[in-house]
Design an enzyme around this catalytic site. Structure first.
Site, mmCIF file in Angstrom:
data_model
loop_
_atom_site.group_PDB
_atom_site.id
_atom_site.type_symbol
_atom_site.label_atom_id
_atom_site.label_comp_id
_atom_site.label_asym_id
_atom_site.label_seq_id
_atom_site.Cartn_x
_atom_site.Cartn_y
_atom_site.Cartn_z
ATOM 1 N N GLU A 262 0.832 -1.200 0.000
ATOM 2 C CA GLU A 262 0.000 0.000 0.000
ATOM 3 C C GLU A 262 0.870 1.255 0.000
ATOM 4 O OE1 GLU A 262 -2.517 -0.753 3.391
ATOM 5 O OE2 GLU A 262 -3.868 -1.977 2.198
ATOM 6 N N CYS B 127 1.586 -2.104 15.384
ATOM 7 C CA CYS B 127 1.535 -1.848 13.943
ATOM 8 C C CYS B 127 0.811 -2.961 13.190
ATOM 9 C CB CYS B 127 2.958 -1.707 13.418
ATOM 10 S SG CYS B 127 3.048 -1.653 11.630
ATOM 11 N N CYS C 291 6.617 -6.877 6.822
ATOM 12 C CA CYS C 291 7.738 -6.210 7.494
ATOM 13 C C CYS C 291 8.608 -7.230 8.223
ATOM 14 C CB CYS C 291 7.235 -5.172 8.493
ATOM 15 S SG CYS C 291 8.603 -4.195 9.188
ATOM 16 N N CYS D 8 6.772 -4.586 15.549
ATOM 17 C CA CYS D 8 6.245 -3.574 16.469
ATOM 18 C C CYS D 8 4.813 -3.955 16.873
ATOM 19 C CB CYS D 8 6.262 -2.207 15.809
ATOM 20 S SG CYS D 8 7.896 -1.777 15.216
ATOM 21 N N CYS E 267 3.504 8.597 0.903
ATOM 22 C CA CYS E 267 4.025 7.679 1.908
ATOM 23 C C CYS E 267 4.146 6.323 1.209
ATOM 24 C CB CYS E 267 3.063 7.628 3.093
ATOM 25 S SG CYS E 267 3.509 6.381 4.300
ATOM 26 N N CYS F 57 -0.973 6.236 9.877
ATOM 27 C CA CYS F 57 0.261 5.597 10.336
ATOM 28 C C CYS F 57 -0.017 4.318 11.104
ATOM 29 C CB CYS F 57 1.024 6.532 11.250
ATOM 30 S SG CYS F 57 1.910 7.744 10.339
ATOM 31 N N GLY G 287 6.888 -1.895 5.877
ATOM 32 C CA GLY G 287 8.276 -2.358 5.845
ATOM 33 C C GLY G 287 9.242 -1.445 6.556
HETATM 34 S S1 SF4 Z 1 6.114 -1.362 9.317
HETATM 35 FE FE1 SF4 Z 1 7.312 -0.033 10.692
HETATM 36 S S2 SF4 Z 1 6.071 0.131 12.545
HETATM 37 FE FE2 SF4 Z 1 5.311 -1.631 11.380
HETATM 38 S S3 SF4 Z 1 6.398 -3.441 12.199
HETATM 39 FE FE3 SF4 Z 1 7.568 -2.680 10.451
HETATM 40 S S4 SF4 Z 1 9.081 -1.287 11.350
HETATM 41 FE FE4 SF4 Z 1 7.493 -1.599 12.907
#
Ligand code: SF4
Length: 348
Positions: free
Chosen positions: A95, A122, A115, A119, A108, A341, A166
């Site tokens: 995305e 997220c 990823c 986190c 963005c 975000c 990512g």
């Molecule tokens: S996309 Fe960013 S916030 Fe989400 S898990 Fe990966 S590093 Fe962490």
């Protein structure tokens, strides 16, 4: 020749393309013409290359493919934010988001499918890393958003943040190659100062960036300057640690002279005490920096995380300002379409 045997022509540099034409008994300058079609004009098809003869186009088609992204689905938020679900050549989806403000359009973009990191707050983390994006797949996201900006807002794209899906520094080489194309006159010719790479903080890679004297800006998702809390929120912190991060950021500033932005979300009961703010103030002292306090957007399965109260945010602002640290409170955009975000998780 089967499609599977063909290589993606956009993986070739200008010189490699020129050499290819020579091996085919043609003049090297044809390589320049094709290169311009591929990058400046973002051609999706050899047939679009109208100053190249039909025979040469067929020859190219026999050897190469142009692996272009497709915007599979586009959603527009009531606040004007646009979220693109982008289909890659192998049918995976990432995305990217267009964020308009009064004067600017920011893209963005994503750097990985899923990823590598984990986190807790997220949505992307739930997808796991499937693969890194190629430089052209990153570049294409930017081109698509630039076109949308011109169409919907009658102005070109002005800024780019690597804050989509990512961890950009875990796809270091390809992100740098994409930025090289974005900033090159042979690509979009954008200024590197308008690009921000946002990392969760991989010390070794921050040092590498500093050594390469890159010109773009660096943002770090910090979220806590207290070791065990940061590890709770971002478990990979157990391997890298705040001390190594701090040292790498000091090094970054020494080498580049570029101020660091800390991205920081305040959650209720997690990092909303005076002790948390004081730890942040101390961390900010190591190198010139500013703080973005970002509004949190709840995600499915992220129940432990709720946006801190207004007084807690006000306390952060007051203490940071008292200590001479620039702080901005950022309200999220595109919440209604899960484009804010931490919300990117291919849910469209
Ligand atoms: S996309 Fe960013 S916030 Fe989400 S898990 Fe990966 S590093 Fe962490």
């Amino acid at each position: 020749m089967e499609d599977t045997e063909k290589i993606d022509i956009r993986a070739l540099s200008r010189n490699e393309l020129r050499d290819f034409f020579v091996t085919q008994g043609q003049e090297a300058f044809r390589g320049n013409q094709v290169y311009e079609w591929l990058w400046q004009k973002s051609a999706h098809d050899f047939d679009a290359m109208t100053n190249i003869s039909k025979e040469t186009r067929s020859m190219l088609d026999a050897h190469f493919v142009i692996n272009h992204i497709e915007v599979d689905q586009m959603q527009r938020s009531v606040d004007g934010t646009i979220k693109n679900a982008v289909r890659l050549h192998d049918d995976l989806i990432v995305e990217s988001v267009l964020i308009p403000t009064e004067k600017r359009t920011t893209a963005c973009v994503s750097s990985q499918v899923g990823c590598s990191l984990d986190c807790k707050f997220c949505a992307t983390a739930s997808l796991k890393r499937m693969r890194n994006l190629n430089p052209d797949e990153i570049y294409d996201q930017v081109v698509a958003i630039d076109r949308q900006s011109r169409f919907y807002y009658q102005r070109p794209l002005s800024n780019i943040v690597f804050m989509g899906m990512g961890e950009p520094l875990m796809n270091y080489k390809n992100v740098l190659k994409a930025i090289e194309k974005i900033t090159s006159p042979e690509g979009l010719g954008m200024s590197a100062r308008r690009i921000t790479v946002s990392t969760s903080g991989v010390p070794k890679m921050i040092r590498k960036l500093a050594d390469e004297a890159v010109k773009f800006k660096l943002a770090v998702s910090l979220h806590s300057a207290i070791e065990n809390k940061r590890t709770q929120i971002m478990p990979f912190n157990a391997s890298f640690g705040l001390e190594a991060l701090r040292a790498s950021l000091e090094y970054w500033y020494r080498q580049t002279g570029s101020r660091i932005t800390y991205e920081y979300v305040v959650w209720q009961g997690i990092n909303d005490t005076r002790e948390d703010v004081e730890a942040l103030v101390a961390f900010c002292r190591f190198a010139p920096s500013k703080v973005n306090l970002i509004e949190y957007n709840p995600i499915d399965g992220g129940e432990a995380f709720t946006q801190a109260s207004a007084p807690a945010i006000a306390m952060y602002v007051e203490i940071l300002e008292k200590n001479g640290i620039t702080v901005t409170v950022r309200h999220s955009r595109g919440k209604d379409i899960d484009a804010a975000c931490g919300q990117l998780a291919n849910k469209a």
